[in-house]
Design a protein around this motif. Structure first.
Motif, short mmCIF file in Angstrom:
data_model
loop_
_atom_site.label_atom_id
_atom_site.label_comp_id
_atom_site.label_asym_id
_atom_site.label_seq_id
_atom_site.Cartn_x
_atom_site.Cartn_y
_atom_site.Cartn_z
N THR A 89 5.31 2.07 -17.16
CA THR A 89 4.09 1.42 -16.68
C THR A 89 3.72 1.80 -15.26
O THR A 89 2.65 1.43 -14.79
N GLY A 90 4.60 2.54 -14.55
CA GLY A 90 4.32 2.82 -13.16
C GLY A 90 4.56 1.57 -12.31
O GLY A 90 5.25 0.64 -12.72
N SER A 91 3.96 1.54 -11.13
CA SER A 91 4.20 0.45 -10.18
C SER A 91 2.90 -0.11 -9.64
O SER A 91 2.01 0.65 -9.24
N VAL A 92 2.82 -1.44 -9.61
CA VAL A 92 1.69 -2.09 -8.96
C VAL A 92 1.77 -1.90 -7.44
O VAL A 92 0.80 -1.51 -6.80
N GLY A 93 2.94 -2.19 -6.87
CA GLY A 93 3.02 -2.32 -5.42
C GLY A 93 3.71 -1.23 -4.66
O GLY A 93 3.73 -1.26 -3.42
N ALA B 121 6.55 -7.34 -3.84
CA ALA B 121 6.05 -8.21 -2.77
C ALA B 121 4.77 -7.70 -2.13
O ALA B 121 4.43 -8.10 -1.01
N ASN B 122 4.03 -6.83 -2.82
CA ASN B 122 2.78 -6.28 -2.30
C ASN B 122 1.63 -7.12 -2.83
O ASN B 122 1.06 -6.83 -3.89
N LEU B 123 1.28 -8.16 -2.08
CA LEU B 123 0.25 -9.09 -2.53
C LEU B 123 -1.13 -8.45 -2.67
O LEU B 123 -1.81 -8.69 -3.68
N PRO B 124 -1.61 -7.63 -1.72
CA PRO B 124 -2.93 -7.02 -1.91
C PRO B 124 -3.03 -6.18 -3.18
O PRO B 124 -4.06 -6.18 -3.87
#
Length: 256
Positions: free
Chosen positions: A196-200, A11-14
């Protein structure tokens, strides 16, 4: 052929917007998402909508599964009382689920519930067919952690059972790439286990959003772990201004 893999947006949009902008620059032939679109930040609907707008094939993560099973207005299961404190203790994770549950729209919840648990690709390469398997946690469970300290024999056993030459997964938010021996003469010389690690919500001390690029050059894939700077403070302040625990903002800033 160039493929991109993202996971654990939470849920981390930026962070997602920054990664999508970087992908526009990298120009992969396809992008895949390994799940956990929601929880821990205040933009669950916007993240789901953006993933759908970009038509990114997406897996179900453990948070996606939990929230997809709840109906709008349905209460979360109660937390058993703590015998030492004589009252119920609501964990930060439970607070996050409750907050996200209250925000999720019906269409977004339905999308989460429709997601598959595996995506498999097959490539014919110069040194044999390569089977690529994408999962969220492990081939057997949304909640299993395939951490980098697992023994080579253990990881090879997981990949053998899944029939994977390249296994991509997320869930732990700790990116890594391990090159392992191949499994038969008609297969590539090496296998690859890739978190893959994490985007947010990175947890490796680097607050930048993370994802993976794979380029096929000849018979062997070239794996690159990518980090992308984004407005961490925007996300952290939004968490602090919401009912979510402030701890989540600190975790974004310090990536733990």
């Amino acid at each position: 052929m160039r493929l991109a893999f993202i996971s654990d947006i939470h849920a981390n949009l930026p962070a997602l917007e920054a990664v999508l902008a970087d992908l526009d620059r990298q120009k992969p032939d396809a992008v895949y998402c390994l799940g956990d679109l929601v929880s821990y930040a205040p933009w669950p609907n916007e993240v789901v909508q953006l993933i759908r707008q970009h038509r990114i094939p997406t897996l179900m993560g453990n948070h996606d599964f939990t929230l997809s099973q709840l109906r709008e207005g349905e209460a979360l299961p109660t937390v058993p009382p703590d015998p030492k404190m004589g009252r119920s203790v609501v964990t930060a994770g439970a607070q996050s689920l409750a907050f996200t549950h209250g925000l999720l729209g019906n269409q977004e919840r339905g999308f989460l519930g429709s997601l598959p648990r595996h995506i498999r690709l097959e490539f014919d390469t110069a040194d044999g067919r390569s089977d690529v398997l994408m999962v969220h946690g492990s081939p057997g469970s949304l909640n299993e952690y395939l951490l980098e300290d697992r023994t080579e024999a253990d990881i090879l056993s997981v990949m053998d059972q899944a029939g994977a030459d390249i296994l991509l997964f997320g869930h732990s938010h700790l990116p890594y790439h391990r090159q392992l021996p191949g499994r038969s003469p008609d297969k590539p010389a090496y296998r690859h286990a890739i978190n893959t690690g994490s985007v947010g919500k990175p947890k490796d001390g680097d607050p930048r959003a993370g994802y993976v690029l794979i380029d096929w050059i000849g018979g062997e894939p070239r794996v690159t772990l990518i980090r992308v700077a984004y407005d961490v403070e925007r996300a952290a302040r939004a968490i602090e201004e919401s009912p979510l625990p402030d701890e989540f903002a600190d975790r974004l800033r310090r990536a733990y």
